[in-house]
Design a protein around this motif. Sequence first.
Motif, PDB file in Angstrom:
ATOM      1  N   ARG A   1       0.837  -1.205   0.000  1.00  0.00           N
ATOM      2  CA  ARG A   1       0.000   0.000   0.000  1.00  0.00           C
ATOM      3  C   ARG A   1       0.871   1.254   0.000  1.00  0.00           C
TER       4      ARG A   1
ATOM      5  N   THR B   1      -4.126  -5.303  -0.102  1.00  0.00           N
ATOM      6  CA  THR B   1      -5.214  -6.269   0.079  1.00  0.00           C
ATOM      7  C   THR B   1      -6.339  -5.925  -0.895  1.00  0.00           C
TER       8      THR B   1
ATOM      9  N   SER C   1      -8.269  -2.790  -0.233  1.00  0.00           N
ATOM     10  CA  SER C   1      -7.533  -1.529  -0.120  1.00  0.00           C
ATOM     11  C   SER C   1      -8.311  -0.404  -0.806  1.00  0.00           C
TER      12      SER C   1
ATOM     13  N   ARG D   1      -7.262   1.332   5.441  1.00  0.00           N
ATOM     14  CA  ARG D   1      -6.925   0.536   4.240  1.00  0.00           C
ATOM     15  C   ARG D   1      -6.478   1.418   3.072  1.00  0.00           C
TER      16      ARG D   1
ATOM     17  N   THR E   1     -12.880   1.030  -3.505  1.00  0.00           N
ATOM     18  CA  THR E   1     -12.169  -0.239  -3.694  1.00  0.00           C
ATOM     19  C   THR E   1     -12.460  -0.803  -5.084  1.00  0.00           C
TER      20      THR E   1
END
Length: 397
Positions: A42, A51, A54, A218, A254
């Motif tokens: 990230r 992930t 994210s 995230r 996302t």
Amino acid sequence: MQSKSKIDQLLRQTSEAKEIPGVVAIAATGKDVIYQGAFGKRDLSKDDAMTQDSVFWIASMTKAVTTAGAMQLVEQGKLSLDEPIGKLLPDLASPQVLEGFDAKGEPKLRPARKPITLRQLMTHTAGFCYNVWNGDCEQYLQKTGTPNIFSCQNAALKTPIMSDPGTRWEYGINIDFVGKAVEAASGKRLDAYLRDHMFAPLGMNDTGFKITDDMRKRLVAMHARGEDGALAPIPFEIEQAPEFHMGGGGLYGTAADYIRFTQMILNKGSGNGNQVLKPETVALMGQNHIGDLTIGKITTVAPMYTNDVDLYPDIVKKWGLSFLINTAKTPEGRSAGSLAWAGLANTYFWIDPARDVAGVILMQLLPFFDGKAIETFAGFERGIYDGLDAGSGQKAA
């Protein structure tokens, strides 16, 4: 999907070699997710692995969502595609065209020959531009002290147009006015309107203009590519207490949320058990709305933010209601008549109704149209079509 391991390998290698910081990619048919993967970091200065949930700044991928929201209001008769939009948005009632600068560097303006319509705003033919791709616009902002669009200040929208409405295609701040039209017609702020009429119905619970505490955990860092080609994180965030929500580029979200939006388009306006647009509206959005005008090379005047953008130079490109349309099959396998666009930090999507497939790939680096990012996107897209072709027992011609 037989090509999953190939795509995984490409995305993993590209991330591990730090050619891109990290990536989340997802592809789906109207019914099912057929690929998803997350690779890299990230933030290259930290250990957090990328992930699938994210959160990215999706930038101009916001445009299609805002336009879809506006089309709901067109269906209800609250907005009109071809009435002068100045009736609803007084700031657009008497547009001025910038015709260069006089000897003292003062802007030379004249009244536009035609009124601006909502359709022209949705198709980037209203005359507005972005200062990163238009030197005259940048000069105007500097000379007049007008803030740029990323300030999310209302003053940023008080700019002249670069050509008479309807006369040429130029990418610009048009969809920010579409967002303003949504607000004026609905009586709601854009964030609330899209939440209630697009995100909640489609189950896009991780998408919004405001980064919630949960999303921030995230959040993917922005990165910049230095002159030596190396990537490093940089501070970057869209204004979180904006005067106006940037319908042209303010959303965070996302990959899994955005693929739901693309599936709604594949499914003719239906998603998550809700019909958010009529089938005929979705069909209309996917048609050419710029007539004989075409989309050519977009040349940068701000290399820190964007490279020159030349999409499929050998293919004639048209514009729908907020989508790029390729009129011939692309080298990666995308069917003629597919819909696509992208975001400044190297986020990309495509929707191919003919093959019933859509894909989203999110990275977070500047400048836009980065060579390594484009290669990664092309490899991902090719892998998806290879898998579809293998699955149907035929290699597409």
